[in-house]
Write an enzyme that holds these catalytic residues in place. Structure first.
Site, PDB file in Angstrom:
ATOM      1  N   SER A 147       0.864  -1.192   0.000  1.00 36.84           N
ATOM      2  CA  SER A 147       0.000   0.000   0.000  1.00 36.84           C
ATOM      3  C   SER A 147       0.890   1.228   0.000  1.00 36.84           C
ATOM      4  O   SER A 147       2.025   1.177   0.505  1.00 36.84           O
ATOM      5  CB  SER A 147      -0.869   0.028   1.257  1.00 36.84           C
ATOM      6  N   TYR A 161      -1.464  -1.646  10.358  1.00 34.38           N
ATOM      7  CA  TYR A 161      -1.610  -1.780   8.905  1.00 34.38           C
ATOM      8  C   TYR A 161      -0.340  -1.309   8.186  1.00 34.38           C
ATOM      9  O   TYR A 161       0.217  -2.027   7.348  1.00 34.38           O
ATOM     10  CB  TYR A 161      -2.822  -0.970   8.446  1.00 34.38           C
TER      11      TYR A 161
HETATM   12  P1  NAI Z   1     -11.339  -6.408  -0.396  1.00 31.28           P
HETATM   13  O1  NAI Z   1     -11.758  -6.648   1.008  1.00 31.28           O
HETATM   14  O2  NAI Z   1     -12.364  -5.975  -1.376  1.00 31.28           O
HETATM   15  O3  NAI Z   1     -10.611  -7.693  -0.969  1.00 31.28           O
HETATM   16  C1  NAI Z   1      -9.764  -8.481  -0.194  1.00 31.28           C
HETATM   17  C2  NAI Z   1     -10.138  -9.949  -0.354  1.00 31.28           C
HETATM   18  O4  NAI Z   1      -9.222 -10.709   0.443  1.00 31.28           O
HETATM   19  C3  NAI Z   1     -11.556 -10.274   0.123  1.00 31.28           C
HETATM   20  O5  NAI Z   1     -12.264 -11.006  -0.860  1.00 31.28           O
HETATM   21  C4  NAI Z   1     -11.331 -11.102   1.372  1.00 31.28           C
HETATM   22  O6  NAI Z   1     -12.318 -12.120   1.530  1.00 31.28           O
HETATM   23  C5  NAI Z   1      -9.961 -11.708   1.115  1.00 31.28           C
HETATM   24  N1  NAI Z   1      -9.277 -12.109   2.348  1.00 31.28           N
HETATM   25  C6  NAI Z   1      -9.246 -11.452   3.532  1.00 31.28           C
HETATM   26  N2  NAI Z   1      -8.577 -12.168   4.445  1.00 31.28           N
HETATM   27  C7  NAI Z   1      -8.176 -13.308   3.828  1.00 31.28           C
HETATM   28  C8  NAI Z   1      -7.456 -14.461   4.256  1.00 31.28           C
HETATM   29  N3  NAI Z   1      -7.035 -14.610   5.512  1.00 31.28           N
HETATM   30  N4  NAI Z   1      -7.224 -15.439   3.337  1.00 31.28           N
HETATM   31  C9  NAI Z   1      -7.672 -15.326   2.079  1.00 31.28           C
HETATM   32  N5  NAI Z   1      -8.363 -14.277   1.615  1.00 31.28           N
HETATM   33  C10 NAI Z   1      -8.614 -13.277   2.491  1.00 31.28           C
HETATM   34  O7  NAI Z   1     -10.180  -5.312  -0.299  1.00 31.28           O
HETATM   35  P2  NAI Z   1      -9.116  -4.743  -1.368  1.00 31.28           P
HETATM   36  O8  NAI Z   1      -9.062  -3.309  -1.146  1.00 31.28           O
HETATM   37  O9  NAI Z   1      -9.355  -5.250  -2.713  1.00 31.28           O
HETATM   38  O10 NAI Z   1      -7.778  -5.357  -0.779  1.00 31.28           O
HETATM   39  C11 NAI Z   1      -6.809  -6.063  -1.519  1.00 31.28           C
HETATM   40  C12 NAI Z   1      -5.437  -5.658  -1.054  1.00 31.28           C
HETATM   41  O11 NAI Z   1      -5.196  -4.314  -1.426  1.00 31.28           O
HETATM   42  C13 NAI Z   1      -5.221  -5.732   0.448  1.00 31.28           C
HETATM   43  O12 NAI Z   1      -3.949  -6.293   0.687  1.00 31.28           O
HETATM   44  C14 NAI Z   1      -5.277  -4.277   0.870  1.00 31.28           C
HETATM   45  O13 NAI Z   1      -4.557  -4.039   2.041  1.00 31.28           O
HETATM   46  C15 NAI Z   1      -4.656  -3.613  -0.337  1.00 31.28           C
HETATM   47  N6  NAI Z   1      -4.909  -2.193  -0.522  1.00 31.28           N
HETATM   48  C16 NAI Z   1      -6.179  -1.730  -0.767  1.00 31.28           C
HETATM   49  C17 NAI Z   1      -6.400  -0.386  -1.000  1.00 31.28           C
HETATM   50  C18 NAI Z   1      -7.758   0.166  -1.291  1.00 31.28           C
HETATM   51  O14 NAI Z   1      -7.906   1.389  -1.355  1.00 31.28           O
HETATM   52  N7  NAI Z   1      -8.767  -0.633  -1.494  1.00 31.28           N
HETATM   53  C19 NAI Z   1      -5.298   0.573  -1.012  1.00 31.28           C
HETATM   54  C20 NAI Z   1      -4.013  -0.003  -0.730  1.00 31.28           C
HETATM   55  C21 NAI Z   1      -3.845  -1.349  -0.509  1.00 31.28           C
HETATM   56  C1  GGE Z   2      -9.724   2.909   0.842  1.00 36.37           C
HETATM   57  O1  GGE Z   2      -9.643   2.377   2.126  1.00 36.37           O
HETATM   58  C2  GGE Z   2      -8.401   2.187   2.669  1.00 36.37           C
HETATM   59  C3  GGE Z   2      -8.349   1.796   4.016  1.00 36.37           C
HETATM   60  O2  GGE Z   2      -9.504   1.656   4.699  1.00 36.37           O
HETATM   61  C4  GGE Z   2      -7.107   1.554   4.611  1.00 36.37           C
HETATM   62  C5  GGE Z   2      -5.951   1.702   3.864  1.00 36.37           C
HETATM   63  C6  GGE Z   2      -6.008   2.106   2.534  1.00 36.37           C
HETATM   64  C7  GGE Z   2      -7.237   2.328   1.939  1.00 36.37           C
HETATM   65  C8  GGE Z   2      -4.769   2.217   1.674  1.00 36.37           C
HETATM   66  O3  GGE Z   2      -3.874   1.194   1.981  1.00 36.37           O
HETATM   67  C9  GGE Z   2      -4.107   3.582   1.550  1.00 36.37           C
HETATM   68  C10 GGE Z   2      -5.071   4.592   0.962  1.00 36.37           C
HETATM   69  O4  GGE Z   2      -5.213   4.362  -0.349  1.00 36.37           O
HETATM   70  O5  GGE Z   2      -3.620   4.040   2.747  1.00 36.37           O
HETATM   71  C11 GGE Z   2      -3.126   5.346   2.783  1.00 36.37           C
HETATM   72  C12 GGE Z   2      -1.993   5.726   2.126  1.00 36.37           C
HETATM   73  C13 GGE Z   2      -1.506   7.014   2.237  1.00 36.37           C
HETATM   74  C14 GGE Z   2      -2.146   7.945   3.023  1.00 36.37           C
HETATM   75  C15 GGE Z   2      -3.302   7.582   3.687  1.00 36.37           C
HETATM   76  C16 GGE Z   2      -3.807   6.282   3.554  1.00 36.37           C
HETATM   77  O6  GGE Z   2      -4.930   5.841   4.177  1.00 36.37           O
HETATM   78  C17 GGE Z   2      -5.667   6.714   4.957  1.00 36.37           C
END
Ligand code: NAI
Ligand code: GGE
Length: 284
Positions: A147, A161
């Site tokens: 991230s 996180y």
């Molecule tokens: P999301 O919650 O929509 O997708 C994550 C998926 O991972 C879900 O389907 C969930 O069931 C699955 N998951 C959770 N725990 C698990 C486990 N123990 N084993 C297997 N699967 C598991 O969220 P998103 O945003 O698509 O997240 C994907 C990645 O992107 C994460 O690593 C998150 O930290 C990262 N991320 C997301 C951002 C955002 O703005 N959405 C920004 C920066 C990073």
């Molecule tokens: C969109 O939601 C999230 C969240 O709930 C937690 C963390 C993040 C998104 C991301 O990993 C990023 C935001 O895109 O985290 C950050 C990175 C830089 C500044 C602020 C951030 O989160 C507040």
């Protein structure tokens, strides 16, 4: 032997049933890869498979229920990939949880949950799949989702996180050359805000780490948050990831909105660092 084309390649995408992972799975399938979605949640898996159903590439996509924190289950999944496909070509370590809460109320349940999924799950991916990806000799690629939170100084309620994501970055940076010598490319995905279910951390928390958690209230509040209209579409991220794999790009960065904070952090470390001449005076 790096990835130059997705046709005939097999990709294993953790957290592939929602948000960013699903966006990546869709693009890799569109571009010719066979995709295995591995996800904790069967409701997400059902919904994801329904989105592929009837489409031109629906035969290329299958799903597997997997908790990435379980070393036993992960080893089993890797053995199955070896048996079914002669091993995978692309690993996307994307499963993660957006846990946040008041750091002074965090208990070990919260640390174990955050670090267990966000860095433990990534390490389980590397340990389970590196041997087969090297042994099959076709070359391949490992993408891990960190991230932009890892690149800036985050507020205290995102400390666990941010720390878990920084660990992902440094592990990947450190292993890149070594894996490259075995034909495996390495990329780190650094997303800004993306449309997803990341606010549902609570639903991804196992029962035994719910007990004693200090984040109950903040996670319930977070669950109410709406997805921002201006946040990026997961498929746009998927396209950036696919292009990043083909170029063996180390960093795949989706947004420039935190650039000043990134620069400020890097500059603060440099400012605290003595010049070589100062160090020489102390005989280092
Ligand atoms: P999301 O919650 O929509 O997708 C994550 C998926 O991972 C879900 O389907 C969930 O069931 C699955 N998951 C959770 N725990 C698990 C486990 N123990 N084993 C297997 N699967 C598991 O969220 P998103 O945003 O698509 O997240 C994907 C990645 O992107 C994460 O690593 C998150 O930290 C990262 N991320 C997301 C951002 C955002 O703005 N959405 C920004 C920066 C990073
Ligand atoms: C969109 O939601 C999230 C969240 O709930 C937690 C963390 C993040 C998104 C991301 O990993 C990023 C935001 O895109 O985290 C950050 C990175 C830089 C500044 C602020 C951030 O989160 C507040």
């Amino acid at each position: 032997m790096y990835i130059t084309d997705f046709a005939g390649r097999t990709a294993f995408v953790t957290g592939g049933a929602s948000g960013i992972g699903l966006g990546i799975a869709k693009v890799l399938a569109q571009r010719g890869a066979r995709v295995v979605i591995a996800d904790l949640r069967s409701d997400h898996i059902d919904n994801a498979l329904a989105q592929f159903a009837g489409g031109g590439r629906s035969n290329a996509v299958t799903a597997l229920q997997l908790d990435v924190t379980s070393r036993e289950a992960y080893a089993e999944a890797a053995a199955r990939m070896q048996a079914d496909f002669g091993g995978i070509d692309i690993l996307v370590n994307n499963a993660g949880v957006g846990l946040e809460g008041p750091v002074l109320q965090a208990t070990y349940a919260d640390y174990d949950f955050g670090f267990g999924v966000n860095i433990g799950g990534v390490i389980n991916g590397f340990v389970s799949f590196m041997p087969q990806m090297i042994a099959h000799g076709r070359g391949g690629h490992i993408v891990s989702t960190a991230s932009l939170a890892a690149e800036v100084v985050m507020p205290a309620h995102l400390a666990i996180y941010a720390a878990s994501k920084a660990a992902v970055c440094h592990y990947c940076e450190a292993v890149k050359d070594e894996l490259g010598s075995h034909g495996l490319g390495v990329s780190i995905l650094l997303p800004g805000p993306i449309k997803s279910n990341i606010h549902q951390a609570q639903q991804n928390r196992p029962e035994h780490l719910r007990i004693g958690s200090g984040f109950g209230e903040s996670e319930a509040q977070l669950a109410q948050r709406q997805v921002g209209d201006s946040w990026m579409e997961p498929e746009e991220v998927g396209n950036m990831v696919a292009d990043g794999i083909l170029a063996n790009r180390t960093y795949i960065v989706t947004h420039g909105i935190f650039k000043d904070w990134q620069r400020a952090r890097a500059q603060a470390v440099l400012d605290a660092t003595p010049d070589v001449a100062d160090a020489a005076v102390r005989g280092i």
